[in-house]
Design an enzyme around this catalytic site. Structure first.
Site, short mmCIF file in Angstrom:
data_model
loop_
_atom_site.label_atom_id
_atom_site.label_comp_id
_atom_site.label_asym_id
_atom_site.label_seq_id
_atom_site.Cartn_x
_atom_site.Cartn_y
_atom_site.Cartn_z
CB SER A 62 -9.13 -5.29 -0.75
OG SER A 62 -7.91 -4.65 -0.74
CG ASN B 258 -10.36 -5.53 9.53
OD1 ASN B 258 -10.37 -5.20 8.33
ND2 ASN B 258 -9.66 -4.86 10.43
CG HIS C 241 -4.83 -9.12 2.44
ND1 HIS C 241 -5.45 -7.90 2.27
CD2 HIS C 241 -4.77 -9.68 1.20
CE1 HIS C 241 -5.75 -7.74 0.98
NE2 HIS C 241 -5.36 -8.80 0.32
CB ALA D 216 -11.54 -3.80 2.29
CG HIS E 47 -6.07 -4.90 -5.52
ND1 HIS E 47 -6.77 -3.73 -5.49
CD2 HIS E 47 -5.89 -5.26 -4.25
CE1 HIS E 47 -7.01 -3.40 -4.24
NE2 HIS E 47 -6.49 -4.31 -3.46
CE1 TYR F 101 -0.16 -2.17 -0.33
CE2 TYR F 101 -1.82 -0.76 0.66
CZ TYR F 101 -1.48 -1.88 -0.06
OH TYR F 101 -2.46 -2.72 -0.52
CD GLU F 102 0.28 -1.67 -4.96
OE1 GLU F 102 0.52 -2.60 -5.75
OE2 GLU F 102 -0.69 -0.90 -5.08
CG MET G 101 -3.80 0.58 4.52
SD MET G 101 -2.81 -0.90 4.38
CE MET G 101 -3.07 -1.64 6.01
CB SER G 102 -7.06 2.71 -0.82
OG SER G 102 -8.36 2.40 -0.37
CG HIS H 116 -3.03 0.12 -2.42
ND1 HIS H 116 -3.19 -0.90 -3.32
CD2 HIS H 116 -4.19 0.23 -1.74
CE1 HIS H 116 -4.41 -1.39 -3.21
NE2 HIS H 116 -5.05 -0.72 -2.25
#
Ligand code: HPA
Length: 272
Positions: free
Chosen positions: A30, A235, A247, A113, A61, A85-86, A211-212, A83
Site C-alpha cells: 500500500s 500507524n 486507510h 504498510a 494499488h 480479504y479481497e 493484512m498481507s 489480498h
C-alpha cells in the site's frame, strides 16, 4: 487446470514479453508502488492482461508488473498485490510468487504498510521483518503438494533470510537511516484489529500487524527463494493511541516516507 499448468501458461506469457530475465522480485505494498516508477526502461504488464492473475481492487494499488533495471539488477516488481480479504484464495494471493520462481527469480523483497504494536515504534519507521506470526490460520500450502514446487513440510525457521537481514541492517547504517526489526503478525482483515487483539499480539511477541505478506512469504520459502521483508509502520495499531484508524492515514504515512523507502530499497538492491 492444475496449479502447475497455470504457472506454466502465465510464465510463458510473461517470458514472451520480457527482453531480460528478472533476477529479483519486488512486491510493493500500500502506497509503496512508487518504487516501481524508478525502474529504468520499464516494461509494464497490467494484471488484467496476464492469464490466471486476479485483478487488484484496493485504492493505492495499481495492478501491474513493472520489469526492468534498478541499481544494476533486473527486477520484476508487483505494483499492487492481491489480498486474502479481497476474497481471493490463499493460492491466488500467492500465485505471482510461484510465477516469479518459474521465471528464474530466487530473491524476493516483500514490502507492506503495517500497524505498529511495539510502542517504541513511530509511524513512518521502517521495520525489517525478522519473523512472522500467522493469525489467519489458513495458508497457501494446504492441499495437494507438488514436489516439483517444493517439499510437503516446509521449514519456516529461517523464512526471512539472515544474510539479507544483515545486508538491510548494514545499508541502514551506511545511509544513516533508523531501521527497526521485528515480528510481523498477519490478520486477514479487512477490518483493523481490536485493541484486545493488539494486546494479545503484543503479549505473544508481535511488533507489527498487517493484512498481507505472509501468504507470499510462505510460498516463497516453499519454493526455496530467499526473502527480505520490509514493513512501513504507517500507524500505531488499534488501542495504542487514542485515535481512530483509517486507510487515509496509512496512505498519508507511506507518502511521507516514500523518498526514504525508495532510496533504502535501491541501496539494498546494490548490495544483494
Ligand atoms: N492493522 C492491520 N493492517 C494494517 C494496519 C493496521 O493497523 N496498518 C496498515 N495495515
Amino acid at each position: 487446470m492444475t496449479l502447475i499448468e497455470k504457472i506454466e501458461q502465465t510464465t510463458s506469457y510473461i517470458q514472451e514479453i520480457l527482453r531480460e530475465k528478472p533476477k529479483v522480485g519486488l512486491i510493493l505494498g500500500s502506497g509503496l508502488g512508487v518504487l516501481a516508477d524508478e525502474i529504468n526502461s520499464p516494461q509494464i504488464i497490467p494484471y488484467n492482461e496476464i492469464p490466471h492473475f486476479p485483478i487488484s481492487t484496493i485504492e493505492g494499488h495499481a495492478g501491474e508488473l513493472v520489469c526492468g533495471e534498478l541499481k544494476g539488477k533486473q527486477v520484476l516488481a508487483m505494483k499492487g498485490r492481491f489480498h486474502y480479504y479481497e476474497g481471493y484464495s490463499m493460492e491466488e494471493v500467492s500465485f505471482p510468487v510461484r510465477v516469479m520462481k518459474a521465471l528464474g527469480i530466487n530473491t524476493v523483497i516483500v514490502t507492506n504498510a503495517a500497524g505498529g504494536v511495539n510502542t517504541e515504534f513511530d509511524p513512518g519507521d521502517l521495520m525489517i521483518i525478522e519473523d512472522h506470526i500467522n493469525f489467519a490460520f489458513s495458508n497457501p500450502l494446504i492441499g495437494k503438494n507438488y514436489n516439483e514446487l517444493g517439499e510437503r513440510f516446509t521449514d519456516m525457521s529461517n523464512a526471512y533470510d539472515k544474510g539479507l537481514i544483515r545486508i538491510a541492517e548494514e545499508v541502514a547504517k551506511l545511509i544513516r537511516m533508523k531501521v527497526r526489526k521485528g515480528t510481523y503478525t498477519f490478520f486477514t482483515g479487512p477490518m483493523y484489529e481490536t485493541p484486545a487483539e493488539i494486546r494479545l499480539v503484543k503479549f505473544i511477541g508481535g511488533d507489527a500487524v498487517g493484512m498481507s505478506t505472509v501468504p507470499e512469504v510462505m510460498v516463497a520459502v516453499h519454493s526455496g527463494m530467499k526473502v527480505l521483508g520490509i514493513s512501513c509502520i504507517s500507524n500505531m495499531a488499534a488501542g495504542i493511541l487514542n485515535q481512530p484508524l483509517s486507510h487515509d492515514e496509512v496512505i498519508e504515512t507511506t507518502q511521507m516516507v516514500k523518498t526514504q523507502f525508495i532510496s533504502y530499497i535501491k541501496q539494498i538492491l546494490l548490495k544483494i
